[in-house]
Every structure is written in structure tokens, then in C-alpha cells.
Design a protein around this motif. Structure first.
Motif, mmCIF file in Angstrom:
data_model
loop_
_atom_site.group_PDB
_atom_site.id
_atom_site.type_symbol
_atom_site.label_atom_id
_atom_site.label_comp_id
_atom_site.label_asym_id
_atom_site.label_seq_id
_atom_site.Cartn_x
_atom_site.Cartn_y
_atom_site.Cartn_z
ATOM 1 N N THR A 2 0.837 -1.202 0.000
ATOM 2 C CA THR A 2 0.000 0.000 0.000
ATOM 3 C C THR A 2 0.873 1.254 0.000
ATOM 4 O O THR A 2 1.768 1.381 0.834
ATOM 5 N N PRO A 3 0.621 2.179 -0.937
ATOM 6 C CA PRO A 3 1.412 3.420 -0.927
ATOM 7 C C PRO A 3 1.204 4.190 0.374
ATOM 8 O O PRO A 3 0.098 4.227 0.922
ATOM 9 N N VAL A 4 2.283 4.794 0.878
ATOM 10 C CA VAL A 4 2.142 5.625 2.065
ATOM 11 C C VAL A 4 1.440 6.936 1.700
ATOM 12 O O VAL A 4 0.716 7.522 2.511
ATOM 13 N N LEU A 5 1.612 7.375 0.442
ATOM 14 C CA LEU A 5 0.940 8.581 -0.032
ATOM 15 C C LEU A 5 0.577 8.399 -1.496
ATOM 16 O O LEU A 5 1.393 7.957 -2.305
ATOM 17 N N GLU A 6 -0.657 8.748 -1.824
ATOM 18 C CA GLU A 6 -1.099 8.701 -3.210
ATOM 19 C C GLU A 6 -1.966 9.924 -3.494
ATOM 20 O O GLU A 6 -2.944 10.178 -2.780
ATOM 21 N N SER A 50 -1.266 20.551 1.482
ATOM 22 C CA SER A 50 -2.610 19.994 1.302
ATOM 23 C C SER A 50 -2.711 18.589 1.889
ATOM 24 O O SER A 50 -3.806 18.143 2.252
ATOM 25 N N VAL A 51 -1.590 17.884 2.002
ATOM 26 C CA VAL A 51 -1.611 16.498 2.477
ATOM 27 C C VAL A 51 -2.220 16.412 3.874
ATOM 28 O O VAL A 51 -3.028 15.521 4.174
ATOM 29 N N LEU A 52 -1.866 17.354 4.754
ATOM 30 C CA LEU A 52 -2.387 17.350 6.129
ATOM 31 C C LEU A 52 -3.356 18.510 6.375
ATOM 32 O O LEU A 52 -3.560 18.929 7.508
ATOM 33 N N ARG A 53 -3.917 19.044 5.291
ATOM 34 C CA ARG A 53 -4.912 20.129 5.367
ATOM 35 C C ARG A 53 -4.392 21.316 6.174
ATOM 36 O O ARG A 53 -5.031 21.790 7.105
ATOM 37 N N LEU A 54 -3.224 21.775 5.797
ATOM 38 C CA LEU A 54 -2.610 22.921 6.469
ATOM 39 C C LEU A 54 -2.696 24.191 5.626
ATOM 40 O O LEU A 54 -2.041 25.187 5.935
ATOM 41 N N LEU A 55 -3.496 24.172 4.579
ATOM 42 C CA LEU A 55 -3.638 25.332 3.710
ATOM 43 C C LEU A 55 -4.554 26.374 4.343
ATOM 44 O O LEU A 55 -5.375 26.052 5.207
ATOM 45 N N PRO A 56 -4.462 27.643 3.932
ATOM 46 C CA PRO A 56 -5.372 28.669 4.465
ATOM 47 C C PRO A 56 -6.827 28.382 4.099
ATOM 48 O O PRO A 56 -7.113 27.596 3.186
ATOM 49 N N ARG A 57 -7.729 29.042 4.801
ATOM 50 C CA ARG A 57 -9.150 28.741 4.645
ATOM 51 C C ARG A 57 -9.697 29.050 3.258
ATOM 52 O O ARG A 57 -10.707 28.471 2.843
ATOM 53 N N GLY A 69 -3.898 4.881 2.331
ATOM 54 C CA GLY A 69 -5.175 4.447 1.779
ATOM 55 C C GLY A 69 -6.388 5.213 2.253
ATOM 56 O O GLY A 69 -7.490 4.988 1.759
ATOM 57 N N GLU A 70 -6.217 6.144 3.191
ATOM 58 C CA GLU A 70 -7.340 6.903 3.748
ATOM 59 C C GLU A 70 -7.264 8.352 3.255
ATOM 60 O O GLU A 70 -6.223 8.994 3.347
ATOM 61 N N ASP A 71 -8.383 8.849 2.723
ATOM 62 C CA ASP A 71 -8.427 10.191 2.149
ATOM 63 C C ASP A 71 -8.452 11.235 3.263
ATOM 64 O O ASP A 71 -9.421 11.301 4.037
ATOM 65 N N THR A 72 -7.422 12.060 3.355
ATOM 66 C CA THR A 72 -7.363 13.060 4.422
ATOM 67 C C THR A 72 -8.450 14.128 4.240
ATOM 68 O O THR A 72 -8.859 14.759 5.214
ATOM 69 N N ARG A 73 -8.924 14.323 3.010
ATOM 70 C CA ARG A 73 -9.976 15.321 2.773
ATOM 71 C C ARG A 73 -11.279 14.933 3.448
ATOM 72 O O ARG A 73 -12.089 15.797 3.801
ATOM 73 N N ALA A 74 -11.492 13.623 3.637
ATOM 74 C CA ALA A 74 -12.742 13.146 4.235
ATOM 75 C C ALA A 74 -12.627 12.917 5.740
ATOM 76 O O ALA A 74 -13.613 12.554 6.389
ATOM 77 N N MET A 75 -11.444 13.128 6.314
ATOM 78 C CA MET A 75 -11.241 12.862 7.750
ATOM 79 C C MET A 75 -11.939 13.909 8.601
ATOM 80 O O MET A 75 -11.973 15.090 8.265
ATOM 81 N N SER A 76 -12.472 13.485 9.747
ATOM 82 C CA SER A 76 -12.978 14.431 10.746
ATOM 83 C C SER A 76 -11.781 15.145 11.366
ATOM 84 O O SER A 76 -10.632 14.688 11.251
#
Length: 538
Positions: A2-6, A50-57, A69-76
Motif C-alpha cells: 500500500t502506498p504511504v501517499l497517493e 494539502s496532504v495534512l490540510r494545512l492550507l489557508p481557509r 489508503g485513507e483520504d485526508t480530505r474526508a477525515m474528521s
């Protein structure tokens, strides 16, 4: 595996419709290293943040960002908080600003461990000591404050923090920017070893292809938000296909490459001037047995400059190279009369530099300083016109002020001059700001420039443009220059002679070809050995 990042069709758009990242697809497996190259504004940092959602609002992100394998965009937010540091961490650019100046190093390294509760409190101190040991820092540094560490040590602390919770992915954003060549080599070797030992995936961001190629297996080159070239590091560095990749590769020449001698990469229509031979005879500037001592806090004296003798001929470019802390900037300040020597003297145009205020004012009109960071060198509230006119007013230069400002801007190749006069520094690019600093010096019609790391904070292509400008100014105006740098490639690009400084002493001085191709002193050899190398294409 499994890729660590995709990343799948990743897009980042800011308010106003600016699309910083446009449809990027990348994959990184555990234990792999990926270099992300490109100039400022190409989107590489937006991609990384963007990988860890650290971008401005105001940033809108689309596509998929799969972390294990888990989409960070969909994480709580709770899940994202658990993932940060523990699954993926970032080594931010500029350790000087990323560390808290009022907290001890040990407390800062322990912070992610305590936040994630990954260890009982009684084991945290031992884990901090272990992390510092991993990044080759003594455990005693845990009690130090950031200002008590060198630039390389601060960068190692940032790496220790990134590793604190055992992440599978580390993103390093320009981890060696502004570090001298030996410290850079140590940090790169450390990152390479940690990837091999711990099997983490590493994404490393830089504008220097040779740095990335010496560490990373694969390179992705970004341009205007897109990946324009992707492949094995040796292939991308030695056989680039895209025009932008070729420009990046040309911007950092190989020491010893005859093609790049007196030929920095430039797209300026003016091109490069014909080679100029410095004038023979009495040198323009001569330092004679200079010594500079500083009183230490605990008593005693520190000798920062030790019996240094150095000459700069008329129309000659001399590169003063060495590690951070070797005394280069102290020597330059002393040469300019900004620091009083403890012994020895400075001779300019055959006469000792005067100690009186009036005499120094006239000398400083003819010997001008160009600072390393153009952003801090310019007052953010002053227009370009005011920044250049200030020196004219201080020195009461005769002539029409507006005409003199316009002439200086033209000489620094900011054309048409009228367009730039009303601009504020933050409206300009990094290269334009550096040209404004140079224009401020040229307005006083100097005969000598002392340039302290003039391209250290600039992009690859801008670097070449500024170095080409220095060569043209030498050819057209007869300017001499003392260029302080830790970049041996810069010395090879534009200098006539090079002086190597180590622990306050000049250990080797001579023609560039002689010193860089056949070094005699062990320290010069160590500087050359520390240059990043990329294996040839097999």
C-alpha cells in the motif's frame, strides 16, 4: 504494498480563482524518496501542505489525498489531529522561524509526544534524548534555547520533532535552504540514513535539482501547478526533457564545468558580456593583517578575524567562501568601516580608510553593501523611488534626483524605470527586490560592491539573472565586487579569484580554477567534497 501517499488529480485553488496545483498524480511507497522541484509559485508547497490540510481557509482542494489508503480530505478533525505527527509530519522551511524562541529544545521535541499521549510521562525525557541522538545532537542540547543553536542544529531539531511519533511519511520543505555546504551535506546524509533505517516515505521539496538528486530516488518537476517531468533522479538531472527542468539544471552549475565559467544561466536579451580582464597595478581595496576581537559574555576575547590580508583589484570579482561562523561577514563589515578592527588596516585606492565620520561617509559612497535578504533590506512602507533616493539624499549627490533614480533603475535592469518607481516592495518578485537593492547601491556611482550572499534567498532562474547582472555591471561600469558566499558554484560562475576562510583565517587564496580544481588546503577539499552529487544515468 500500500502506498504511504497517493495523490489523484489533486487541485488547489485559492480565492480569486488562482489554481496553484492543477491535476497532479503522484505515488510514494514506504521507504521511497521523492523530490519535488520547482521555483517559488509553482505549487510545490501548496501540494505539500494539502496532504495534512494545512492550507489557508480560502483554499479549495479537490481530488484524492490518500494517506495509507485513507483520504485526508474526508477525515474528521479528530481523526486528522490523530494523523498529524503520528502518521505524517512536516519539516517546515526556515527552522529559525518554526521553533518557539522562548521554549527549550527538549520541551518542543516532547510536545508532539505529549499531545498524542504515545508514551507515559516518565518515558518522555528518555525518548527526547533518543531522538536527539538519532539526529546526531547531544542529549544536553535539550536544555538549550533555539538562539543558542547553529542553523544546522536547529534544522536537526525540526527533523527530530518530525520523527517524534514514528510517522510513516515525512515531508521536508526546503530543509537545507540557507545552510552552508558542509552543514547541508550533513543534513542530507542524516535524512538519507533515517529513510533507510526506519523505512519512512520521504517527500523533499527544493528548487535545487542537485540537492534533491543526491537524496531522492525519483524527481517530480513542477511548473505552473503541473508536474511537467517525473522520473528517476539521475535521468531527470542529467538528461532533462522539459524546458523548465533544463533551466533548473543549468541554474546550479557543476564546479569544473567549462561551459558555465563566467556564464550564469540567463534569459535576459542583453545576454552575457565579453570576458573582462581586471586592471593590473595597485588594487582598489587592500586589507592588511586585519584582526577583529569580540569580548565574550563570560569574560575573555574571541578572535573572529585573525591577521587577514586580502586584495580586490579594479574591476575584479573576488568570492569569499566558507562556512557559517567562519568570519566572512565580520571581515566584510570591517572592510566597509562598519566594524572597527582590533589591528591591521584597510587601504582603499591607495589610501588608508579614514576613521572620521566625514571620511567614512565618502568612502561608503564608493564602497556599497548589497545585503543578503532583499525583503528585510527594504522598508516595506517606502516605494522603490524612496528606497533609492534615500542614499542620494544622505550623500547629497549632485544632479536631478528623479533622473539619478531612473538611471540607477535602468542600470539594475528594471525597465522602464517609471513603471517601478511607485511600487512597494511587496508588489515585486524576489529578483526584482534584489535589483532594487542593487539599484540603491548603483545610484551613488560606487566603484566597489560588497555583496553578502546576494542570491541565497532567490529562485534558481532569478539567481542566474542577478549573477549575470553583476558581470554586466563589471563590464559596463568597471565595478569591482567582493562577493561573500557559501556557494562554490557561484564562485565558479562569476569570480576571478576565490578566498577560502576558516575559523577567522584565510587558508587559501588564488585564481578560481587553481583553488577549486586543485585545492591545497584540507578545508577547501572538504568544502568541495560536501557538494551534492547525483549518480550518472546507468
Amino acid at each position: 504494498m500500500t502506498p504511504v501517499l497517493e495523490l489523484r488529480d489533486l487541485r488547489v485553488t485559492y480565492a480569486g480563482g488562482h489554481e496553484a496545483v492543477r491535476g497532479v498524480d503522484l505515488t510514494l511507497l514506504p521507504g521511497q524518496t521523492l523530490g519535488l522541484a520547482g521555483e517559488s509559485g509553482c505549487g510545490k508547497s501548496s501540494l505539500a501542505m494539502s496532504v495534512l490540510r494545512l492550507l489557508p481557509r480560502d483554499a479549495r482542494v479537490s481530488g484524492e489525498i490518500l494517506l495509507d489508503g485513507e483520504d485526508t480530505r474526508a477525515m474528521s478533525w479528530g481523526r486528522l489531529r490523530a494523523v498529524r505527527w503520528a502518521s505524517a509530519s512536516i519539516v517546515f522551511q526556515g527552522a529559525m522561524h518554526a521553533l518557539n524562541p522562548v521554549r527549550r529544545i527538549g520541551q518542543q521535541v516532547a510536545e508532539p509526544i505529549r499531545l498524542h499521549g504515545s508514551l507515559p510521562d516518565e518515558q518522555v525525557e528518555a525518548r527526547v534524548a533518543q531522538l536527539l541522538e538519532q539526529v546526531e545532537l547531544p542529549a544536553g542540547k535539550a536544555r538549550a534555547y533555539p538562539h543558542e543553536l547553529s542553523g544546522g542544529q536547529k534544522q536537526r531539531v525540526m527533523i527530530a520533532m518530525a520523527l517524534a511519533c514514528g510517522p510513516r511519511l515525512v515531508i521536508a520543505d526546503e530543509p537545507t535552504t540557507a545552510l552552508d555546504v558542509i552543514v547541508q551535506a550533513q543534513v542530507l546524509e542524516l535524512l538519507t540514513r533515517l529513510v533507510a533505517e526506519q523505512g519512512i516515505g520521504l517527500v523533499m521539496i527544493s528548487h535545487d535539482l542537485s540537492v534533491l538528486g543526491s537524496v531522492c530516488e525519483r524527481l517530480a518537476v513542477m511548473y505552473q501547478g503541473k508536474v511537467v517531468e517525473l522520473g528517476a533522479a539521475p535521468t531527470v538531472v542529467h538528461d532533462p526533457q522539459h524546458a523548465h527542468t533544463k533551466a533548473l539544471a543549468a541554474a546550479f552549475p557543476t564546479v569544473g564545468d567549462p561551459v558555465s565559467r563566467y556564464a550564469p544561466a540567463t534569459t535576459n536579451p542583453a545576454g552575457l558580456p565579453a570576458r573582462v580582464t581586471p586592471s593590473a597595478g595597485e588594487p582598489l581595496l587592500r586589507a592588511e593583517s586585519l584582526r577583529v576581537d569580540f569580548r565574550q559574555r563570560g569574560g575573555g576575547w574571541l578572535r573572529a578575524v585573525k591577521d587577514v590580508s586580502l586584495e580586490v583589484g579594479r574591476g575584479e570579482i573576488v568570492a569569499l567562501v566558507g562556512q557559517s561562523g567562519s568570519g566572512k561577514t565580520t571581515l566584510a563589515r570591517t572592510v566597509l568601516g562598519l566594524q572597527q578592527p582590533s589591528g591591521g588596516r584597510v587601504v582603499y585606492d591607495g589610501k588608508p580608510v579614514p576613521a572620521s565620520s566625514r571620511g567614512l561617509r565618502e568612502y561608503r559612497r564608493e564602497a556599497q553593501l548589497v545585503l543578503q535578504d532583499p525583503t528585510s533590506a527594504l522598508n516595506p512602507r517606502h516605494t522603490v523611488y524612496e528606497a533609492i533616493a534615500e542614499g542620494l539624499r544622505i550623500h547629497r549627490m549632485p544632479g536631478d534626483e528623479r533622473e539619478l533614480v531612473a538611471a540607477a533603475l535602468e542600470a539594475a535592469e528594471l525597465r522602464p524605470a517609471e513603471r517601478f518607481m511607485a511600487e512597494l516592495p511587496h508588489h515585486l518578485s524576489g529578483g526584482q527586490r534584489q535589483r532594487v537593492v542593487i539599484a540603491g547601491a548603483l545610484a551613488l556611482r560606487p566603484r566597489l560592491l560588497v555583496a553578502d550572499e546576494p542570491v541565497a534567498s532567490l529562485d534558481a532562474s532569478v539567481r542566474g539573472e542577478i549573477l549575470a547582472l553583476l558581470l554586466r555591471l563589471r563590464a559596463e561600469l568597471g565595478l569591482a565586487a567582493l562577493v561573500i558566499t557559501h556557494d562554490l558554484g557561484l564562485a565558479w560562475n562569476i569570480a576571478d579569484r576565490v578566498a577560502v576562510m576558516y575559523r577567522g583565517e584565510l587558508v587559501e587564496v588564488g585564481a578560481v580554477e587553481q583553488v577549486l580544481l586543485a585545492p591545497r588546503h584540507a578545508y577547501t577539499k572538504s568544502l568541495l567534497a560536501a557538494l551534492p552529487e547525483v549518480a550518472p544515468v546507468t
